[in-house]
Design a protein around this motif. Structure first.
Motif, PDB file in Angstrom:
ATOM      1  N   GLN A 166      -6.640  15.946 -29.371  1.00  0.00           N
ATOM      2  CA  GLN A 166      -8.171  16.304 -29.076  1.00  0.00           C
ATOM      3  C   GLN A 166      -8.513  15.703 -27.952  1.00  0.00           C
ATOM      4  O   GLN A 166      -8.684  14.395 -27.786  1.00  0.00           O
ATOM      5  CB  GLN A 166      -8.944  15.837 -30.253  1.00  0.00           C
ATOM      6  CG  GLN A 166     -10.464  16.227 -30.168  1.00  0.00           C
ATOM      7  CD  GLN A 166     -10.573  17.788 -30.640  1.00  0.00           C
ATOM      8  OE1 GLN A 166      -9.748  18.204 -31.558  1.00  0.00           O
ATOM      9  NE2 GLN A 166     -11.380  18.383 -30.112  1.00  0.00           N
ATOM     10  N   GLU A 167      -8.779  16.332 -26.851  1.00  0.00           N
ATOM     11  CA  GLU A 167      -9.065  16.022 -25.444  1.00  0.00           C
ATOM     12  C   GLU A 167     -10.488  15.689 -25.401  1.00  0.00           C
ATOM     13  O   GLU A 167     -11.349  16.518 -25.158  1.00  0.00           O
ATOM     14  CB  GLU A 167      -8.783  16.981 -24.459  1.00  0.00           C
ATOM     15  CG  GLU A 167      -8.758  16.524 -23.146  1.00  0.00           C
ATOM     16  CD  GLU A 167      -8.301  17.521 -21.743  1.00  0.00           C
ATOM     17  OE1 GLU A 167      -9.176  17.803 -20.822  1.00  0.00           O
ATOM     18  OE2 GLU A 167      -7.319  18.001 -22.019  1.00  0.00           O
ATOM     19  N   ILE A 168     -11.036  14.419 -25.609  1.00  0.00           N
ATOM     20  CA  ILE A 168     -12.237  14.010 -25.577  1.00  0.00           C
ATOM     21  C   ILE A 168     -12.422  12.979 -24.219  1.00  0.00           C
ATOM     22  O   ILE A 168     -11.653  12.202 -23.850  1.00  0.00           O
ATOM     23  CB  ILE A 168     -12.295  12.835 -26.746  1.00  0.00           C
ATOM     24  CG1 ILE A 168     -12.352  13.709 -28.053  1.00  0.00           C
ATOM     25  CG2 ILE A 168     -13.645  12.102 -26.716  1.00  0.00           C
ATOM     26  CD1 ILE A 168     -12.442  12.913 -29.214  1.00  0.00           C
ATOM     27  N   GLY A 169     -13.266  13.691 -23.545  1.00  0.00           N
ATOM     28  CA  GLY A 169     -13.686  13.078 -22.184  1.00  0.00           C
ATOM     29  C   GLY A 169     -12.798  13.327 -20.968  1.00  0.00           C
ATOM     30  O   GLY A 169     -12.924  13.133 -20.020  1.00  0.00           O
ATOM     31  N   GLY A 170     -11.972  14.401 -21.208  1.00  0.00           N
ATOM     32  CA  GLY A 170     -11.269  14.779 -20.299  1.00  0.00           C
ATOM     33  C   GLY A 170      -9.757  14.072 -19.965  1.00  0.00           C
ATOM     34  O   GLY A 170      -9.504  12.874 -20.775  1.00  0.00           O
ATOM     35  N   PRO A 171      -8.784  14.460 -19.118  1.00  0.00           N
ATOM     36  CA  PRO A 171      -7.530  13.970 -19.283  1.00  0.00           C
ATOM     37  C   PRO A 171      -7.590  12.286 -18.670  1.00  0.00           C
ATOM     38  O   PRO A 171      -6.854  11.744 -19.417  1.00  0.00           O
ATOM     39  CB  PRO A 171      -6.706  14.685 -18.157  1.00  0.00           C
ATOM     40  CG  PRO A 171      -7.457  16.117 -18.086  1.00  0.00           C
ATOM     41  CD  PRO A 171      -9.060  15.783 -18.452  1.00  0.00           C
ATOM     42  N   GLU A 172      -8.262  12.040 -17.900  1.00  0.00           N
ATOM     43  CA  GLU A 172      -8.271  10.649 -17.196  1.00  0.00           C
ATOM     44  C   GLU A 172      -8.925   9.816 -18.578  1.00  0.00           C
ATOM     45  O   GLU A 172      -8.193   8.616 -18.848  1.00  0.00           O
ATOM     46  CB  GLU A 172      -9.296  10.605 -16.304  1.00  0.00           C
ATOM     47  CG  GLU A 172      -9.426   9.216 -15.734  1.00  0.00           C
ATOM     48  CD  GLU A 172      -9.963   8.899 -14.552  1.00  0.00           C
ATOM     49  OE1 GLU A 172     -10.324   8.024 -13.788  1.00  0.00           O
ATOM     50  OE2 GLU A 172     -10.645  10.039 -14.035  1.00  0.00           O
ATOM     51  N   THR A 173      -9.900  10.345 -19.262  1.00  0.00           N
ATOM     52  CA  THR A 173     -10.147   9.234 -20.324  1.00  0.00           C
ATOM     53  C   THR A 173      -9.169   9.222 -21.467  1.00  0.00           C
ATOM     54  O   THR A 173      -8.990   8.234 -21.872  1.00  0.00           O
ATOM     55  CB  THR A 173     -11.556  10.076 -20.817  1.00  0.00           C
ATOM     56  OG1 THR A 173     -12.490  10.120 -19.942  1.00  0.00           O
ATOM     57  CG2 THR A 173     -11.909   9.221 -22.136  1.00  0.00           C
ATOM     58  N   MET A 174      -8.406  10.276 -21.635  1.00  0.00           N
ATOM     59  CA  MET A 174      -7.445  10.145 -22.697  1.00  0.00           C
ATOM     60  C   MET A 174      -6.181   9.562 -22.125  1.00  0.00           C
ATOM     61  O   MET A 174      -5.694   8.754 -23.199  1.00  0.00           O
ATOM     62  CB  MET A 174      -6.998  11.826 -23.061  1.00  0.00           C
ATOM     63  CG  MET A 174      -8.016  12.631 -23.865  1.00  0.00           C
ATOM     64  SD  MET A 174      -8.586  11.644 -25.559  1.00  0.00           S
ATOM     65  CE  MET A 174      -6.964  11.847 -26.370  1.00  0.00           C
ATOM     66  N   ARG A 175      -6.182   9.593 -21.055  1.00  0.00           N
ATOM     67  CA  ARG A 175      -4.873   8.848 -20.340  1.00  0.00           C
ATOM     68  C   ARG A 175      -5.177   7.154 -20.610  1.00  0.00           C
ATOM     69  O   ARG A 175      -4.290   6.454 -21.294  1.00  0.00           O
ATOM     70  CB  ARG A 175      -4.719   9.135 -18.886  1.00  0.00           C
ATOM     71  CG  ARG A 175      -3.181   8.526 -18.437  1.00  0.00           C
ATOM     72  CD  ARG A 175      -3.095   9.320 -17.145  1.00  0.00           C
ATOM     73  NE  ARG A 175      -3.994   9.456 -16.250  1.00  0.00           N
ATOM     74  CZ  ARG A 175      -4.767  10.536 -15.703  1.00  0.00           C
ATOM     75  NH1 ARG A 175      -4.303  11.591 -16.213  1.00  0.00           N
ATOM     76  NH2 ARG A 175      -5.530  10.348 -14.828  1.00  0.00           N
ATOM     77  N   GLY A 176      -6.291   7.108 -20.284  1.00  0.00           N
ATOM     78  CA  GLY A 176      -6.803   5.428 -20.503  1.00  0.00           C
ATOM     79  C   GLY A 176      -6.987   5.087 -21.933  1.00  0.00           C
ATOM     80  O   GLY A 176      -6.475   4.045 -22.391  1.00  0.00           O
ATOM     81  N   GLN A 177      -7.302   5.999 -22.967  1.00  0.00           N
ATOM     82  CA  GLN A 177      -7.319   5.624 -24.246  1.00  0.00           C
ATOM     83  C   GLN A 177      -5.894   5.549 -24.680  1.00  0.00           C
ATOM     84  O   GLN A 177      -5.662   4.574 -25.498  1.00  0.00           O
ATOM     85  CB  GLN A 177      -7.981   6.855 -25.070  1.00  0.00           C
ATOM     86  CG  GLN A 177      -8.121   6.463 -26.619  1.00  0.00           C
ATOM     87  CD  GLN A 177      -8.962   5.415 -27.203  1.00  0.00           C
ATOM     88  OE1 GLN A 177     -10.008   5.273 -26.788  1.00  0.00           O
ATOM     89  NE2 GLN A 177      -8.407   4.313 -27.529  1.00  0.00           N
ATOM     90  N   LEU A 178      -5.084   6.212 -24.433  1.00  0.00           N
ATOM     91  CA  LEU A 178      -3.518   6.112 -25.176  1.00  0.00           C
ATOM     92  C   LEU A 178      -2.786   5.098 -24.263  1.00  0.00           C
ATOM     93  O   LEU A 178      -2.140   4.525 -25.128  1.00  0.00           O
ATOM     94  CB  LEU A 178      -2.744   7.640 -24.700  1.00  0.00           C
ATOM     95  CG  LEU A 178      -3.388   8.782 -25.535  1.00  0.00           C
ATOM     96  CD1 LEU A 178      -2.333   9.843 -25.195  1.00  0.00           C
ATOM     97  CD2 LEU A 178      -3.587   8.477 -26.996  1.00  0.00           C
ATOM     98  N   THR A 179      -3.182   4.604 -23.269  1.00  0.00           N
ATOM     99  CA  THR A 179      -2.568   3.429 -22.453  1.00  0.00           C
ATOM    100  C   THR A 179      -3.241   2.217 -23.316  1.00  0.00           C
ATOM    101  O   THR A 179      -2.518   1.301 -23.513  1.00  0.00           O
ATOM    102  CB  THR A 179      -3.059   3.241 -21.027  1.00  0.00           C
ATOM    103  OG1 THR A 179      -2.810   4.493 -20.292  1.00  0.00           O
ATOM    104  CG2 THR A 179      -2.691   2.065 -20.342  1.00  0.00           C
ATOM    105  N   HIS A 180      -4.416   2.349 -23.558  1.00  0.00           N
ATOM    106  CA  HIS A 180      -5.111   1.135 -24.233  1.00  0.00           C
ATOM    107  C   HIS A 180      -4.315   1.129 -25.847  1.00  0.00           C
ATOM    108  O   HIS A 180      -3.962   0.013 -26.079  1.00  0.00           O
ATOM    109  CB  HIS A 180      -6.519   1.482 -24.570  1.00  0.00           C
ATOM    110  CG  HIS A 180      -7.202   0.412 -25.392  1.00  0.00           C
ATOM    111  ND1 HIS A 180      -7.283  -0.854 -24.858  1.00  0.00           N
ATOM    112  CD2 HIS A 180      -7.918   0.474 -26.463  1.00  0.00           C
ATOM    113  CE1 HIS A 180      -7.919  -1.745 -25.710  1.00  0.00           C
ATOM    114  NE2 HIS A 180      -8.215  -0.909 -26.830  1.00  0.00           N
ATOM    115  N   LEU A 181      -4.012   1.997 -26.424  1.00  0.00           N
ATOM    116  CA  LEU A 181      -3.220   2.007 -27.859  1.00  0.00           C
ATOM    117  C   LEU A 181      -1.883   1.439 -27.620  1.00  0.00           C
ATOM    118  O   LEU A 181      -1.565   0.726 -28.493  1.00  0.00           O
ATOM    119  CB  LEU A 181      -3.110   3.417 -28.486  1.00  0.00           C
ATOM    120  CG  LEU A 181      -4.215   4.204 -28.850  1.00  0.00           C
ATOM    121  CD1 LEU A 181      -4.147   5.480 -29.284  1.00  0.00           C
ATOM    122  CD2 LEU A 181      -5.228   3.459 -29.854  1.00  0.00           C
ATOM    123  N   LEU A 182      -1.470   1.760 -26.533  1.00  0.00           N
ATOM    124  CA  LEU A 182      -0.109   1.274 -26.092  1.00  0.00           C
ATOM    125  C   LEU A 182       0.164  -0.433 -25.922  1.00  0.00           C
ATOM    126  O   LEU A 182       0.862  -0.971 -25.984  1.00  0.00           O
ATOM    127  CB  LEU A 182       0.723   2.049 -24.921  1.00  0.00           C
ATOM    128  CG  LEU A 182       1.180   3.704 -25.344  1.00  0.00           C
ATOM    129  CD1 LEU A 182       1.681   4.305 -23.959  1.00  0.00           C
ATOM    130  CD2 LEU A 182       2.365   3.387 -26.352  1.00  0.00           C
TER     131      LEU A 182
END
Length: 282
Positions: A166-182
């Protein structure tokens, strides 16, 4: 002469914070402008916080504590202030969350608030309206301080694969969010599992929920609706949701495989797109 609001320190945590800020500033013989210059904020902001018209941040509080030698008073108070600004229906649950020794959460379509980045929070909270977004974002992020306690709770998070896509906030936001999970991949206190689409029908089809476990109190189940929260210690509900959580964890990918899926989604779905020269595409 500048009008000085008279605060009732018993009116709210925000009023009490402003009262204490002013008291310690005046005891140090500083004007609002002088204190602002010391901590690298405007005197106007100091005044707004002193008169309970603006929410303080943790960074502001830490700087003031250092400047005025308050022994960390405002840094402690700001946690109460920010928690008091949560929606009334969630404040009790935030207190439970802060006291729990273990938090188990299942999320169907978004990352849990304790694991959200600032950009992701802003996108989630700003989906309907932008009013007060800065303060609302700060309030949600403040909840994450429980993960930094000397003895933090153990967090188990089962996240549906849908939440990664679910792309919330756009690709950059999602990239940052998944990086945070990792970033929690090797942290035994924070354990993230992904429930893949391949799991099919599962024990959490009725929706997201949390379990809060305590050292000496009964376990609480928390579910949420639109503008309402529902904590319960009903033994039958707790037993049912605990069993469901066991099944969700069993159906989810392992911690290692979950991290691999998160990394793959981050790279394949939200990785930077580059042109033929290797430059990022806007």
């Amino acid at each position: 002469m500048t009008h000085i609001n008279v605060l009732d320190p018993g009116a709210s945590p925000l009023d009490y914070y402003g009262f204490e800020l002013r008291r310690h500033r005046e005891a140090a013989g500083l004007t609002q402008r002088q204190l602002g210059e010391i901590i690298n904020y405007t005197g106007s902001l100091v005044g707004q916080i002193e008169t309970a018209r603006k929410l303080p941040t943790l960074e502001f509080s830490e700087r003031v504590d250092a400047a005025l030698g308050t022994g960390g008073l405002l840094s402690r108070l700001v946690q109460l202030v920010l928690r008091s600004q949560l929606p009334a229906w969630f404040q009790q649950t935030a207190e439970l969350e802060a006291r729990a020794i273990e938090v188990c959460t299942f999320q169907t379509h978004v990352v849990h608030g304790l694991l959200q980045t600032e950009a992701y929070v802003r996108a989630v909270l700003g989906a309907m309206h932008q009013q007060g977004l800065d303060d609302r974002t700060a309030v949600r992020l403040a909840r994450q301080r429980i993960l930094e306690k000397d003895v933090p709770p153990v967090l188990w998070a089962v996240i549906s694969q849908a939440a990664l896509l679910q792309e919330i906030g756009g690709p950059e936001t999602m990239r940052g969010q998944l990086t945070h999970l990792l970033s929690f991949e090797n942290d035994p206190q924070v354990n993230i599992q992904v429930l893949p689409f391949a799991a099919g029908a599962h024990a959490g089809l009725q929706g997201s929920y949390n379990l809060y476990r305590f050292a000496n109190d009964p376990t609480i189940v928390y579910t949420e609706g639109y503008g309402s929260g529902h904590p319960t210690a009903n033994p039958d509900t707790v037993k049912d949701c605990s069993l469901r959580y066991d099944h969700l964890q069993a159906a989810a990918l392992s911690l290692k495989n979950s991290a691999e899926l998160i990394r793959r989604v981050m790279e394949e779905r939200y990785g930077e797109q580059r042109d033929v020269d290797g430059d990022p595409v806007a």
